[in-house]
Design a protein around this motif. Structure first.
Motif, mmCIF file in Angstrom:
data_model
loop_
_atom_site.group_PDB
_atom_site.id
_atom_site.type_symbol
_atom_site.label_atom_id
_atom_site.label_comp_id
_atom_site.label_asym_id
_atom_site.label_seq_id
_atom_site.Cartn_x
_atom_site.Cartn_y
_atom_site.Cartn_z
ATOM 1 N N ASN A 1 -8.072 -1.429 -2.946
ATOM 2 C CA ASN A 1 -7.020 -0.728 -3.689
ATOM 3 C C ASN A 1 -7.510 0.673 -4.021
ATOM 4 O O ASN A 1 -8.441 0.854 -4.808
ATOM 5 C CB ASN A 1 -6.707 -1.508 -4.980
ATOM 6 N N GLN B 1 2.034 1.880 -3.372
ATOM 7 C CA GLN B 1 0.998 2.501 -4.193
ATOM 8 C C GLN B 1 0.947 3.998 -4.005
ATOM 9 O O GLN B 1 0.863 4.782 -4.942
ATOM 10 C CB GLN B 1 -0.368 1.905 -3.842
ATOM 11 N N SER C 1 0.827 -1.207 0.000
ATOM 12 C CA SER C 1 0.000 0.000 0.000
ATOM 13 C C SER C 1 0.853 1.244 0.000
ATOM 14 O O SER C 1 0.542 2.244 -0.646
ATOM 15 C CB SER C 1 -0.930 -0.002 1.225
ATOM 16 N N THR D 1 -12.208 -4.476 -5.837
ATOM 17 C CA THR D 1 -11.365 -3.296 -6.035
ATOM 18 C C THR D 1 -11.348 -2.380 -4.826
ATOM 19 O O THR D 1 -10.579 -1.417 -4.801
ATOM 20 C CB THR D 1 -11.863 -2.493 -7.241
#
Length: 1107
Positions: free
Chosen positions: A93, A8, A5, A90
């Motif tokens: 994310n 990201q 994460s 999803t």
């Protein structure tokens, strides 16, 4: 999971940066339709957060959380939309959630609070000071590999811009994956592309491209801002050369920023937000909004090829290999243009240099795109606007507008396009290069599909020879009308640049460089423009070996192919159309059928302006050498060529043999009307200049320059050379001044001219009125008209009569020039006159020979052998007749009649006597060969000898009838002619065919040792008749007795007119010896009397003197 994460988020920060500079490009396929700019909203600053937004959402948005556990899906503002719109997998994310929620176009799909939350979330990401350090951490190895990025100044966003520029070269998986992922977030709002706002804020306000305030509409439609600016940039490019006050130019730095955004968004369909939202629902059904968006993108590509990612990527290596990269000394506007890229790479392909198949495939797509939509070419939009509005409105799709412009461009002067528009069309055709692959031209491809499938199915699809095949079938049964129009429209522009025919360029580029000093494929020269190169090539194509500097064999074949195609339409010959535009309008405006325009120009050759006359003359001269250039004539004459001329037609090099063969077989059964008209027309054109007859020109050019200088017309040259040959022959010159090869070809030309009166202007012009009056329904060919005029000779006008007489004089001196005689008696041409009465003689040939003999006997000048043999006798005995007649008037047989009488008097020279004897023998068998007898005795023959005349047996029966009925003849002139016949027969029994036939055996038995002529054999028979010991055949005896009675009667009614006549009568009398004895006795008596009288007179005189 925490680490993932965090990565990201770091990557999200990494790509929320200032995107400036140059990058890769995005590939789009052609779209149809113009892109009109929308009504751009005014740019306003972002509104403050909505008051009813949840506090947690606002706080979360304003202060982005670094905790790895924070999720967008947990925010209250977006939970309902997330549950409704995004798949559950999803939710964990943040990037997937953001992408799912922002890719919704309709306003009703997202709540205003969620919209605002997403905007603040993305905006705050771009303001995080640590994004560059995160990029350095995630793409550490990539930065080290890319020198340009490693050298960038830190802290200003340039590092990330460099990474985006080189993202196609990033091999690090995690770095490459998240760069691709995050760019869709950045491009959803122009304000997130830092630097763009600073550079384009003023232009956004001027052009009213700003988005509405956040909260009143979906913030993601701010992709419309960039779309608005892109459309404004396209409009500016289309109007850049027009001075218009209302056009506000976009600042240069904003132009670069707009193109930069287009380049960066080109490799992913989702990154161009306006395009994505316009076409998201239309990938299967195409609508206007999507079409407009794609058209705008295509127009940007036409300005900068790097806006197409696929094209730039596929051709990157080839651009570097072929030195097509940017030149820093030239403005970006030219070097980055799609047309420049295409021209540069096409030049490499045409020169045989290697270009990758992937790049050629992309080039093919974009060449097709340019041919389908004219609006992608700013020059067309700018310079052809008037023509489009006036003639081509509503024809935008599938390349129809371009073909409409091309149709107007190849039209006449009244509808011709502006020169700037014409140049823009030519440039576009060169850029698209449809000559290399017909499929690039969609309008042509669709129109000609059926023709290609039938006539050109043996050629590989996409081969350049397809266009050549279509041209070969132009104006044939296989061609359809729509294909014909589209093909001629395209060929009109291809014909104006020799490089646009790839096969011609491939085979002739070496020759063009060597002989015509040409430059590269996409380079031009004022000294040798593209249209002039082909003219240079075909001038060298037909040079002889002596002239040197000839084309290679392969190049000459291609030049001939192009010439054959251009002959189908004068508009396909740029030089001809340019120089002859005025004359085409003046003389040929009503000639609209295929091939008529060139024929019309040839017909009016003398009336054309000098420039047009020169180019038409050169083309006609080429046709005479290679008649294959006249494709329409060759098609019409195909049956004749296959039957009679296949041996010369199969030769790769034609030197006038095919046309000569066609002329020789003009009247064969395979000859159709079209071919006959075409061949005759070409013969008539050849009369205008001897250079238009290739074989005649090559055989006689030296003789013409030496003997007939300053003479141009072929008919005048032929007359000049023929006169020279005739004079040399008559004067028995040691050496002929005209060369042997020229004399041989001259004979061919003279015979061809004798076939049609129109080929002899000196004969045709004075006889036009006679033709319309006397021979209105007679054809010109096969010498029919000339024969008709000969038969009507007595009714002709003086000038025409004079010309016909001169023609007959020439034909009699050289019977091979008598076309009808040579045609009818072709198989029996030898010894015609001697064998005329043979049973084997063809009746038609016999009739033709008789006609010519009748003509020949009307005037001694028509009998060259007689004229030569009697050149001393004619002025001696017949001068009075010559004095009464004019130089060009016919003598109606008077001179020959005069010589016949002198023959009977035995006063002619031996050579002349021999020729007159032949004439007497022939006319004794056929009264029509005696013009004086026919003229004076026509009434008596019809009354007294009608049956014999109708039989036309040519055995002397009509003459015998007149002799038998001598006492019944009332007209003195006719009686005199019959008496002359009797007088002539006394001189030679052969002149009396009836008597000779009856006494043939007696002549053989009793007079075999007597030499014929001078009445010797006749005297022999008369003596035999008086000798009682000799027994003659009853028929011979009867005929001889009849002749004696006739001669006695003739002596009574026609006494001697002078001492010469008296002497002849005595010498030819049967009592010649008795008469001569009495004359001698009288002379002796007179002599004795004279002696006695003389002595007496002398004595008387002496006596007187003595006194």
């Amino acid at each position: 999971m925490a680490a993932y994460s965090r990565s990201q988020l770091q990557l999200l920060l990494l790509f929320s940066v200032c995107f400036c500079g140059f990058g890769s490009v995005f590939g789009l396929k052609p779209a149809s339709g113009p892109a009109e700019p929308p009504n751009a909203p005014v740019l306003r600053p972002a509104d403050p957060p909505a008051k009813d937004a949840p506090a947690a959402a606002a706080a979360g948005a304003s202060q982005p959380r670094r905790a790895t556990g924070w999720k967008l899906s947990e925010e209250e503002a977006c939970r309902e939309d997330l549950t409704r719109l995004c798949p559950k997998h999803t939710w964990t994310n943040n990037l997937a959630v953001l992408e799912c929620l922002q890719d919704r176009r309709e306003e009703s799909e997202l709540a205003p609070d969620c919209n605002h939350l997403l905007w603040n979330y993305k905006f705050n990401l771009t303001t995080d000071p640590k994004f560059e350090s995160v990029a350095t951490e995630v793409c550490k190895s990539t930065i080290a590999e890319i020198k340009e990025c490693n050298d960038e100044e830190r802290g200003r966003g340039y590092l990330v811009s460099c990474l985006v520029d080189h993202r196609v070269n990033i091999s690090e998986f995690q770095c490459n994956q998240y760069i691709t992922k995050m760019t869709s977030i950045i491009f959803s709002d122009y304000r997130l592309i830092c630097g763009f706002m600073d550079k384009c804020k003023e232009d956004i306000n001027n052009l009213h491209c700003g988005s509405i305030n956040v909260g009143h509409k979906d913030v993601h439609t701010q992709g419309e801002v960039i779309a608005c600016l892109e459309k404004a940039l396209v409009r500016e490019a289309e109007q850049q050369q027009q001075q218009q006050d209302h056009v506000r130019p976009i600042k240069e730095e904003c132009q670069k920023a707009i193109l930069r955004v287009a380049e960066l968004s080109s490799d992913d369909f989702h990154l161009d937000r306006h395009l994505y939202f316009s076409c998201r629902d239309d990938r299967e059904r195409f609508c206007q909004n999507c079409r407009d968006a794609l058209t705008t993108r295509q127009k940007l590509i036409s300005q900068d090829y790097r806006v197409s990612y696929s094209l730039a990527k596929a051709c990157k290596v080839d651009l570097r290999k072929q030195h097509c990269s940017l030149d820093t000394n030239l403005p970006r506007a030219r070097e980055a243009r799609l047309s420049y890229l295409l021209l540069c790479l096409e030049a490499a392909v045409h020169r045989g240099r290697p270009v990758s198949g992937e790049c050629q495939g992309e080039m093919l797509d974009y060449r097709r795109m340019l041919m389908e939509d004219f609006s992608l070419s700013p020059e067309i939009v700018l310079h052809c606007r008037t023509e489009i509005e006036a003639h081509c409105s509503g024809l935008h799709r599938k390349g129809r507008t371009l073909h409409c412009l091309m149709r107007i461009g190849r039209g006449d002067r009244s509808t011709a396009v502006d020169s700037m528009c014409q140049r823009a069309l030519q440039t576009l055709i060169q850029s698209a290069d449809p000559g290399a692959d017909y499929r690039i031209d969609r309008a042509l491809n669709e129109a000609c599909e059926s023709v290609i499938q039938t006539a050109c199915k043996h050629i590989r699809n996409g081969d350049p020879m397809i266009l050549s095949c279509l041209m070969e079938h132009l104006y044939t049964e296989k061609m359809v009308e729509d294909c014909e129009h589209r093909l001629l429209e395209l060929q009109y522009f291809i014909s104006r640049d020799w490089k646009l025919d790839p096969i011609l360029y491939k085979k002739c580029q070496g020759d063009a460089t060597r002989l015509c000093h040409t430059h590269g494929w996409n380079e031009t020269s004022e000294l040798m423009p593209p249209g002039a190169v082909f003219s240079c090539l075909y001038r060298h194509a037909y040079r002889t070996e002596e002239q040197g500097r000839r084309l290679s064999r392969d190049c000459k074949v291609e030049v001939q192919r192009i010439l054959h195609q251009r002959a189908l339409d004068v508009k396909l010959d740029p030089e001809l159309q340019k120089r002859c535009m005025i004359d085409l309008g003046k003389w040929c405006s009503d000639k609209t059928d295929t091939g008529q325009e060139l024929e019309c120009l040839q017909d009016h050759l003398e009336d054309l302006v000098s420039a047009c006359r020169e180019v038409v003359g050169n083309l006609t001269e080429l046709e005479s050498e290679d008649i294959q250039i006249d494709a329409l004539l060759i098609r019409a004459c195909e049956p004749v060529i296959q039957t009679h001329c296949h041996d010369v037609a199969d030769n790769q090099i034609d030197t006038g043999d095919v046309m000569e063969c066609l002329v020789q077989h003009k009247h064969q059964k395979e000859m159709n009307d079209k071919c006959l008209v075409g061949v005759t027309h070409f013969q008539l054109i050849q009369m205008k200049d001897f250079r238009f007859s290739y074989k005649f020109k090559m055989a006689c050019k030296e003789d013409v320059l030496r003997l007939c200088p300053n003479i141009k017309k072929k008919v005048d040259v032929v007359i000049c050379l023929s006169t020279t040959v005739r004079n040399d022959t008559l004067q028995e010159a040691r050496e002929q001044r005209v060369s042997l090869k020229c004399r041989k070809q001259l004979r061919v030309e003279e015979l061809e001219m004798s076939e049609d009166i129109r080929l002899e202007p000196e004969l045709y012009d004075p006889c036009k009125s006679d033709i319309s009056h006397l021979c209105p329904n007679v054809g010109f060919g096969n010498a029919q008209m000339i024969e008709c005029l000969k038969e009507q000779k007595k009714q002709l006008s003086p000038r025409c009569h004079q010309r016909i007489f001169r023609l007959q004089e020439v034909e009699m001196s050289d019977p091979e020039l008598d076309y009808q005689l040579m045609r009818v008696c072709k198989q029996m041409i030898k010894c015609l006159k001697q064998n005329k009465n043979s049973e084997l003689m063809d009746p038609k040939c016999k009739q033709m020979i008789t006609k010519r003999q009748i003509t020949q006997n009307t005037d001694y000048r028509l009998n060259p052998v007689l004229r030569k043999a009697c050149r001393a006798d004619i002025p001696k005995f017949c001068q009075s007749i010559l004095n009464k007649a004019g130089e060009d008037s016919e003598l109606e047989g008077q001179v020959i009649a005069c010589l016949k009488l002198k023959y009977a008097d035995q006063r002619l020279s031996p050579d002349c006597e021999d020729q007159i004897r032949v004439i007497l023998q022939e006319s004794a068998l056929d009264y029509r060969l005696d013009p004086q007898l026919q003229m004076h005795c026509s009434d008596e023959i019809s009354k007294l000898c009608a049956e014999e005349a109708a039989a036309q047996e040519q055995t002397g029966q009509v003459e015998e009838c007149l002799k038998v009925n001598l006492l019944k003849i009332k007209q003195e002139a006719c009686k005199k002619e019959v008496l002359n016949m009797l007088k002539e027969s006394k001189a030679d029994i052969f002149v009396d065919p009836v008597l000779h036939t009856a006494c043939a055996l007696d002549l053989k038995h009793h007079c075999a040792a007597i030499t014929p002529g001078r009445g010797r054999q006749m005297s022999c028979l008369m003596e035999a008749l008086q000798d009682k010991r000799v027994r003659l055949q009853p028929e011979c005896k009867k005929r001889l007795q009849d002749r004696i009675d006739m001669w006695s009667y003739a002596a009574k009614v026609a006494p001697a007119e002078g001492f010469s006549d008296l002497a002849v009568q005595v010498m030819t009398s049967p009592s010649k010896n008795y008469i001569l004895f009495m004359i001698a006795l009288s002379v002796c008596v007179l002599f004795l009397v004279g002696l006695l009288c003389g002595r007496i007179t002398k004595r008387v005189t002496r006596e007187l003197k003595d006194r």
